[in-house]
Design a protein around this motif. Structure first.
Motif, PDB file in Angstrom:
ATOM      1  N   SER A 197      49.181  23.225  47.759  1.00 42.64           N
ATOM      2  CA  SER A 197      48.837  24.469  47.095  1.00 42.64           C
ATOM      3  C   SER A 197      47.686  24.192  46.127  1.00 42.64           C
ATOM      4  CB  SER A 197      50.036  25.032  46.318  1.00 42.64           C
ATOM      5  OG  SER A 197      49.617  26.166  45.569  1.00 42.64           O
ATOM      6  N   ASP A 204      46.888  25.935  51.031  1.00 41.24           N
ATOM      7  CA  ASP A 204      46.667  27.229  50.400  1.00 41.24           C
ATOM      8  C   ASP A 204      45.540  27.089  49.381  1.00 41.24           C
ATOM      9  OD1 ASP A 204      46.757  29.739  49.301  1.00 41.24           O
ATOM     10  OD2 ASP A 204      48.927  29.741  48.958  1.00 41.24           O
ATOM     11  N   TYR A 233      44.516  28.641  54.315  1.00 42.57           N
ATOM     12  CA  TYR A 233      44.335  29.946  53.680  1.00 42.57           C
ATOM     13  C   TYR A 233      43.190  29.834  52.687  1.00 42.57           C
ATOM     14  CZ  TYR A 233      48.912  30.574  55.710  1.00 42.57           C
ATOM     15  OH  TYR A 233      49.956  30.636  56.609  1.00 42.57           O
TER      16      TYR A 233
END
Length: 122
Positions: free
Chosen positions: A31, A51, A71
């Motif tokens: 992340s 992410d 992402y």
């Protein structure tokens, strides 16, 4: 001093990693939401399914990196080096890729909806 390269699943949201040396780092499923990776060297890094929503990657070197399924929506990749990167299935919607080098990048199934691509090299 040992260099840690395995950062799979790391929680680095909002981290300041400007100009960091992350060559060949294992960042799968990490992340990095809104992280500042401007100018960072991520060449050859494993960023599968990472992410990176809203991340700052201006001028970053992502050449040869695996960003498949990542992402990257709303990410800023102005002038980034993405030559030979795998962006298959990546979400690049609303990303800013102005002047990015995309030569030889794999983009099969990538979502480029509303992405800025002015001056990008393919």
């Amino acid at each position: 001093m040992e260099i840690i390269r395995d950062l799979r699943g790391a929680k680095l949201a909002g981290a300041g990693l400007r100009n960091a040396d992350l060559r060949h780092a294992g960042l799968r499923d990490a992340s990095l939401v809104a992280a500042d990776l401007s100018g960072a060297d991520l060449s050859g890094a494993d960023l599968r399914a990472a992410d990176l929503v809203g991340a700052q990657l201006a001028g970053a070197d992502l050449s040869g990196a695996d960003l498949s399924g990542a992402y990257l929506n709303c990410a800023r990749l102005v002038g980034a080096q993405l030559a030979g990167a795998d962006l298959s299935g990546a979400d690049l919607s609303f990303a800013d890729l102005r002047d990015a080098d995309l030569a030889g990048a794999q983009m099969y199934g990538a979502d480029l909806r509303d992405a800025r691509l002015d001056g990008a090299k393919r």
